[in-house]
Design a protein around this motif. Sequence first.
Motif, PDB file in Angstrom:
ATOM      1  N   SER A 175       0.855  -1.180   0.000  1.00 47.70           N
ATOM      2  CA  SER A 175       0.000   0.000   0.000  1.00 47.70           C
ATOM      3  C   SER A 175       0.899   1.241   0.000  1.00 47.70           C
ATOM      4  O   SER A 175       2.101   1.146   0.275  1.00 47.70           O
ATOM      5  CB  SER A 175      -0.895   0.015   1.240  1.00 47.70           C
ATOM      6  N   ILE A 176       0.334   2.389  -0.275  1.00 47.38           N
ATOM      7  CA  ILE A 176       1.119   3.631  -0.314  1.00 47.38           C
ATOM      8  C   ILE A 176       1.822   3.896   1.024  1.00 47.38           C
ATOM      9  O   ILE A 176       3.022   4.188   1.027  1.00 47.38           O
ATOM     10  CB  ILE A 176       0.242   4.838  -0.730  1.00 47.38           C
ATOM     11  N   PRO A 177       1.138   3.783   2.176  1.00 46.74           N
ATOM     12  CA  PRO A 177       1.864   4.000   3.439  1.00 46.74           C
ATOM     13  C   PRO A 177       3.015   3.007   3.650  1.00 46.74           C
ATOM     14  O   PRO A 177       4.075   3.377   4.162  1.00 46.74           O
ATOM     15  CB  PRO A 177       0.794   3.828   4.518  1.00 46.74           C
ATOM     16  N   GLU A 178       2.825   1.757   3.236  1.00 46.85           N
ATOM     17  CA  GLU A 178       3.893   0.757   3.359  1.00 46.85           C
ATOM     18  C   GLU A 178       5.061   1.095   2.431  1.00 46.85           C
ATOM     19  O   GLU A 178       6.229   0.953   2.808  1.00 46.85           O
ATOM     20  CB  GLU A 178       3.351  -0.639   3.057  1.00 46.85           C
ATOM     21  N   ASN A 198       5.871   4.101   1.406  1.00 43.55           N
ATOM     22  CA  ASN A 198       6.549   5.247   2.027  1.00 43.55           C
ATOM     23  C   ASN A 198       7.477   4.790   3.140  1.00 43.55           C
ATOM     24  O   ASN A 198       8.603   5.280   3.275  1.00 43.55           O
ATOM     25  CB  ASN A 198       5.532   6.249   2.571  1.00 43.55           C
ATOM     26  N   GLU A 199       7.015   3.840   3.947  1.00 41.68           N
ATOM     27  CA  GLU A 199       7.831   3.312   5.040  1.00 41.68           C
ATOM     28  C   GLU A 199       9.088   2.630   4.508  1.00 41.68           C
ATOM     29  O   GLU A 199      10.188   2.812   5.040  1.00 41.68           O
ATOM     30  CB  GLU A 199       7.009   2.335   5.888  1.00 41.68           C
ATOM     31  N   LYS A 243      11.534   5.232   3.284  1.00 40.82           N
ATOM     32  CA  LYS A 243      12.185   5.867   4.441  1.00 40.82           C
ATOM     33  C   LYS A 243      13.260   4.954   5.024  1.00 40.82           C
ATOM     34  O   LYS A 243      14.336   5.412   5.402  1.00 40.82           O
ATOM     35  CB  LYS A 243      11.151   6.222   5.504  1.00 40.82           C
TER      36      LYS A 243
END
Length: 176
Positions: free
Chosen positions: A111-114, A116-117, A120
């Motif tokens: 997913s997008i949040p994953e 991004n993580e 990072k």
Amino acid sequence: MNRREAVQRLFLLVGGVLSPPVIAGVMGQVLNTGESVMTTAGQEALIAEVADIIIPTTDTPGAKAAGAEKFIIRVMRDCYVKDDQDKFYAGLAKLDADSKAKFGKGFMDLSIPEKNEMVKLSMTNDKPFFLRMKELTTVGYFTSEIGATQALEYLPIPGRFDGSAPYKPGQKAWAI
């Protein structure tokens, strides 16, 4: 300060911003006449996904819409020696492997949040890969038609030079 010293400082400043292979890539030059890594469709798609996390679609199209992955692949092939290419693609594979280890699925399926993580984490776990990916993505995006005309202010036929033109609130930076 004499002219020569001023030019040298300018080149040091510009050289710190973009690496010589990227500058050559923007100019369409070929520095690598030796072996190159052949990319797969999967690698190209993965590069596009990572680039789109670095410059996502907002009120302007993102890196994937601008085709930044095509620029990245061409510059890696034409301007970096095979050893640097191997390191870059190893970093890309490591990002995908780390995604599988952390989330049980490849980077493309996150997913997008994953995503991004994972990007990072890449900033700290594999900084050389991330910095090269970020440099290539931003240059590829802002030298594309979409980046130059939609993300930046673009004037196809420049008017008079005004070195002190005021910016209006919310105005985009100028494309060159």
